[in-house]
Structures are given as C-alpha cells and as structure tokens.
Design a protein around this motif. Structure first.
Motif, PDB file in Angstrom:
ATOM      1  N   TYR A  75     182.999 -30.553  55.238  1.00  0.00           N
ATOM      2  CA  TYR A  75     183.227 -30.571  53.783  1.00  0.00           C
ATOM      3  C   TYR A  75     181.896 -30.722  53.042  1.00  0.00           C
ATOM      4  O   TYR A  75     181.636 -30.006  52.071  1.00  0.00           O
ATOM      5  CB  TYR A  75     184.174 -31.709  53.397  1.00  0.00           C
ATOM      6  CG  TYR A  75     184.429 -31.759  51.915  1.00  0.00           C
ATOM      7  CD1 TYR A  75     185.450 -31.009  51.344  1.00  0.00           C
ATOM      8  CD2 TYR A  75     183.613 -32.522  51.072  1.00  0.00           C
ATOM      9  CE1 TYR A  75     185.658 -31.014  49.971  1.00  0.00           C
ATOM     10  CE2 TYR A  75     183.807 -32.528  49.697  1.00  0.00           C
ATOM     11  CZ  TYR A  75     184.835 -31.769  49.157  1.00  0.00           C
ATOM     12  OH  TYR A  75     185.033 -31.769  47.786  1.00  0.00           O
ATOM     13  N   VAL A  76     181.053 -31.643  53.515  1.00  0.00           N
ATOM     14  CA  VAL A  76     179.754 -31.876  52.865  1.00  0.00           C
ATOM     15  C   VAL A  76     178.903 -30.605  52.891  1.00  0.00           C
ATOM     16  O   VAL A  76     178.278 -30.235  51.891  1.00  0.00           O
ATOM     17  CB  VAL A  76     179.010 -33.040  53.556  1.00  0.00           C
ATOM     18  CG1 VAL A  76     177.563 -33.126  53.055  1.00  0.00           C
ATOM     19  CG2 VAL A  76     179.727 -34.362  53.292  1.00  0.00           C
ATOM     20  N   MET A  77     178.898 -29.910  54.016  1.00  0.00           N
ATOM     21  CA  MET A  77     178.094 -28.690  54.144  1.00  0.00           C
ATOM     22  C   MET A  77     178.571 -27.587  53.192  1.00  0.00           C
ATOM     23  O   MET A  77     177.777 -26.790  52.698  1.00  0.00           O
ATOM     24  CB  MET A  77     178.127 -28.179  55.587  1.00  0.00           C
ATOM     25  CG  MET A  77     177.333 -29.016  56.576  1.00  0.00           C
ATOM     26  SD  MET A  77     175.526 -29.046  56.232  1.00  0.00           S
ATOM     27  CE  MET A  77     175.369 -30.569  55.303  1.00  0.00           C
ATOM     28  N   GLN A  78     179.863 -27.549  52.961  1.00  0.00           N
ATOM     29  CA  GLN A  78     180.426 -26.506  52.102  1.00  0.00           C
ATOM     30  C   GLN A  78     180.329 -26.850  50.621  1.00  0.00           C
ATOM     31  O   GLN A  78     180.430 -25.980  49.760  1.00  0.00           O
ATOM     32  CB  GLN A  78     181.890 -26.256  52.477  1.00  0.00           C
ATOM     33  CG  GLN A  78     182.057 -25.604  53.843  1.00  0.00           C
ATOM     34  CD  GLN A  78     183.510 -25.565  54.290  1.00  0.00           C
ATOM     35  OE1 GLN A  78     184.412 -25.989  53.569  1.00  0.00           O
ATOM     36  NE2 GLN A  78     183.723 -25.069  55.492  1.00  0.00           N
ATOM     37  N   HIS A  79     180.117 -28.147  50.293  1.00  0.00           N
ATOM     38  CA  HIS A  79     180.097 -28.566  48.889  1.00  0.00           C
ATOM     39  C   HIS A  79     178.918 -29.479  48.593  1.00  0.00           C
ATOM     40  O   HIS A  79     179.045 -30.456  47.847  1.00  0.00           O
ATOM     41  CB  HIS A  79     181.415 -29.290  48.543  1.00  0.00           C
ATOM     42  CG  HIS A  79     182.657 -28.502  48.837  1.00  0.00           C
ATOM     43  ND1 HIS A  79     183.286 -28.558  50.072  1.00  0.00           N
ATOM     44  CD2 HIS A  79     183.361 -27.632  48.085  1.00  0.00           C
ATOM     45  CE1 HIS A  79     184.340 -27.769  50.052  1.00  0.00           C
ATOM     46  NE2 HIS A  79     184.412 -27.184  48.876  1.00  0.00           N
ATOM     47  N   LYS A  80     177.749 -29.175  49.148  1.00  0.00           N
ATOM     48  CA  LYS A  80     176.576 -30.066  49.008  1.00  0.00           C
ATOM     49  C   LYS A  80     176.245 -30.349  47.550  1.00  0.00           C
ATOM     50  O   LYS A  80     175.989 -31.495  47.174  1.00  0.00           O
ATOM     51  CB  LYS A  80     175.361 -29.437  49.713  1.00  0.00           C
ATOM     52  CG  LYS A  80     175.482 -29.355  51.218  1.00  0.00           C
ATOM     53  CD  LYS A  80     174.181 -28.906  51.872  1.00  0.00           C
ATOM     54  CE  LYS A  80     173.885 -27.449  51.631  1.00  0.00           C
ATOM     55  NZ  LYS A  80     174.795 -26.552  52.363  1.00  0.00           N
TER      56      LYS A  80
END
Length: 244
Positions: free
Chosen positions: A20-25
């Motif tokens: 999730y973090v990688m997709q919504h940094k």
C-alpha cells in the motif's frame, strides 16, 4: 530504506502495508497513523512494528524518511532523439570514420568466427549485432556467459566488444581472456581514448554526449545500431567481391 533484507523480514500484514505504501507514497507522507491503518486494512500496532523494522522510532520518523526518499527522485533534462541523431550523422560524414568502418569490416571478413561481448544495454546490442551479422552470412555468436570456458585457439577469430564508457571492468576482463587465446579485438565505444578502445586492435568510436539518470547510463545507443548494421553490410559486400 526498503532493502531486500528488510522486505524479506515482513510478515503477511506488513507486506500488505508495504504494498500500500509503495502504491500511495505521495499520499502516505501526509496521513495520520489511524488513516493509514484504515486505508491499508491493518492495525496501528502492525504499522508501528513495520516502522521499527525500518529503523524508525515511530510513524512520524517513518514519514520523514519516506518524504526524503520521494525528494531523491532524480530529474534529468535529456536531448531529443532528433538532436542526438543529427549530431551523430553530422560527425560521421568524413573519411576517417568511413576508413575505420572499412578496416573493421575487412578484419571481420577474414575471420572464421566472430564473437560479440558486452554487458547491460551493450550486451543486448551485442546479441543483436551477432544475429544481424549472421543473417548476412557471417556466422557469429554472442557470449553471454562470462565464465564460458575457452580452451581453443582463436587466432582466426574476431571479438566485437561493445561498451559505451569503454571502461567496463567485466568487458575488459573478457577481452584479455579472448586476446590471450589469439582473438583479434574490435571495440565499439563512445570514446577512442577509453581503456577498452586502447586495448583493442581496432576501434570505432561514435562520440555522443553521455547521459545518466541516477546511476544508470542512458546514453543513446542509436549510433551503435547504425555501426553494427553498416559493418555487417560492408562485410557482406567484401565477401561477395572476393567470390568474384
């Protein structure tokens, strides 16, 4: 921050959070921990464990490090392909460049076998060069395995070495190995003053402005394709003349 070792240590929930973090940094750096927990469907305690594995004291420090990671994105202004092509073709309109191509083609035409070597994008083009030359009747091979055992006498062979910088340690090591077995070395580099060019029996250089994106060399390879195809065509012409 996200090293292979750290990622490998994530459990299923932490991996879900990581994705999730990688997709919504860009969004995560402004979120509260509760908001991130709701959006990524994990608990706040999972987020805190996740932060500790990244060597952060808490969620706030994690967001600071993530923001710094985003700010590190390299920006690069590159020349247009049209400009690079015009620059290259203007430079090769001279007898010196043509003579170097003809000398290289003459050497290849006398060889019983031609090897191509290179790494990275140069390796991809070395494979293309071997295939293109073979398509025009000169059997050639791309040596992809750097540890391929070579025990034969290569005095009737030519090795075509591709390197943009002309300073690749791996390619240079391979050149020395093939040279020791008797192979003639033809290098195609961006600079004739490079180590690989100087270690070669023949060199064709194309001199275009080198460009980098972060640590990657993204210098155009269009001149290399032109040189490979011109060489193959000249070899074909030379061999046809000798048959007459």
């Amino acid at each position: 921050m996200f090293t292979n070792e750290v990622i490998a240590s994530f459990n299923d929930l932490e991996m879900l959070l990581y994705k999730y973090v990688m997709q919504h940094k860009e969004k995560v750096v402004y979120m509260r921990i509760r908001d991130l927990a709701d959006e990524s469907h994990v608990s706040t305690s999972t987020i805190m464990r996740f932060c500790r594995k990244l060597h952060c004291d808490g969620f706030s420090e994690f967001k600071v490090k993530l923001k710094l990671l985003l700010d590190e994105k390299p920006n690069m202004k590159v020349k247009s392909g049209q400009h690079v092509l015009a620059e290259f073709f203007e430079r090769i309109q001279n007898e010196r460049f043509t003579s170097k191509l003809e000398d290289a083609a003459e050497a290849i035409s006398k060889a019983n076998h031609v090897y191509f070597i290179g790494i990275g994008s140069s390796g991809a083009l070395a494979e293309y060069g071997a295939r293109y030359l073979s398509s025009l009747g000169t059997f050639s091979t791309y040596l992809k395995d750097w540890y391929f055992p070579i025990h034969a006498d290569l005095h009737d062979c030519v090795t075509v070495a591709l390197s943009v910088s002309g300073e690749s340690g791996i390619t240079l090591s391979h050149i020395h190995k093939l040279k020791e077995k008797g192979s003639e070395i033809l290098s195609i580099t961006n600079n004739m003053q490079s180590t690989i060019a100087k270690a070669s029996d023949n060199n064709v250089s194309y001199y275009v402005t080198e460009e980098f994106f972060a640590e990657s060399n993204v210098t155009t390879q269009i001149p290399v394709i032109y040189i490979l195809e011109e060489l193959a065509r000249k070899v074909y012409e030379i061999r046809n003349r000798k048959k007459i």
